[in-house]
Design an enzyme around this catalytic site. Sequence first.
Site, short mmCIF file in Angstrom:
data_model
loop_
_atom_site.label_atom_id
_atom_site.label_comp_id
_atom_site.label_asym_id
_atom_site.label_seq_id
_atom_site.Cartn_x
_atom_site.Cartn_y
_atom_site.Cartn_z
N ASN A 46 0.86 -1.19 0.00
CA ASN A 46 0.00 0.00 0.00
C ASN A 46 0.89 1.24 0.00
OD1 ASN A 46 -2.40 1.59 0.38
ND2 ASN A 46 -1.86 1.80 2.54
N HIS B 68 0.87 5.17 1.49
CA HIS B 68 0.19 6.02 2.47
C HIS B 68 0.87 7.39 2.47
CE1 HIS B 68 -2.20 6.99 6.00
NE2 HIS B 68 -1.11 7.52 6.53
N SER C 178 4.93 6.75 2.30
CA SER C 178 5.51 5.45 2.62
C SER C 178 4.84 4.36 1.78
CB SER C 178 5.24 5.09 4.10
OG SER C 178 5.63 6.14 4.96
N ASP D 196 -2.39 0.55 8.08
CA ASP D 196 -1.20 1.39 7.88
C ASP D 196 -0.04 1.03 8.80
OD1 ASP D 196 -2.69 2.82 5.98
OD2 ASP D 196 -3.40 4.27 7.46
C1 GRF Z 1 -3.00 8.84 -2.17
O1 GRF Z 1 -2.66 9.99 -1.47
C2 GRF Z 1 -2.56 7.61 -1.44
O2 GRF Z 1 -1.39 7.78 -0.71
C3 GRF Z 1 -3.72 7.37 -0.49
O3 GRF Z 1 -4.86 7.70 -1.23
C4 GRF Z 1 -4.52 8.65 -2.25
C5 GRF Z 1 -4.95 8.04 -3.54
O4 GRF Z 1 -4.79 8.91 -4.62
N1 GRF Z 1 -3.69 6.01 -0.01
P1 GRF Z 1 -4.93 8.36 -6.10
O5 GRF Z 1 -6.29 7.68 -6.20
O6 GRF Z 1 -3.82 7.41 -6.35
O7 GRF Z 1 -4.87 9.57 -6.99
#
Ligand code: GRF
Length: 217
Positions: free
Chosen positions: A110, A112, A139, A148
Amino acid sequence: MTGRVRVGVLISGRGSNLQALVDASAAPDYPAEMVCVISNVGGVEGLKRAERAGIPTHVVAHGTYDSRESFDGAMDEILRSRGVAFVCLAGFMRVLSDAFVQTWRGRLVNIHPSLLPAFKGLNVHRRVIESGARISGCSVHFVVPELDSGPIIAQAAVPVWPGDTADALAARTLAAEHKLYPLALRLLAERHVILDGERVAYRQVQRAKGELFSPGL
Ligand code: GRF
């Protein structure tokens, strides 16, 4: 490049990180290819991005399943049928069942938008600004059942400027995410990085030093 690692991407919305992975995989030497995109929400921008790139898409609407396990089971079936080796969560807004996380352990990652373990959860940028922190970041981590909280693979640092709004910090962080996620997936696909018990193991420490901490990406 033949023999590229097959990757499934789970999204819920905009899909800009998906786009970054797709764009990276256009390079002939990139070791991974996105072979399916699953969204739990229909009609989102991320699905359109996948369609434009010619990647098969699936909508698995969580509301139509009577349990988290059956929803996850439907996604698992699609991922297997597409021969996926790694799963990238990219703005996927559902908590996954322990069974799914266990099945994909070491192959499920993932991104984050904070320097974990700080600022887990939602509304990250507002909380970072309120905290007075001067450095934030993003991260990429292996997914474990606790939100997370999995072992961290790679991070990038992003400055928090005086007067920043949450939107400004989010945009600056997103630009770093778009560089970090392809880099982390490359390292995973090359088996340079693996999950070893509860820790991340690196095959070549020298290379890890250069690529896994990326201040100001
Ligand atoms: C990103 O900021 C990611 O880190 C978080 O959700 C957001 C997703 O944005 N988990 P996108 O859909 O990739 O534009």
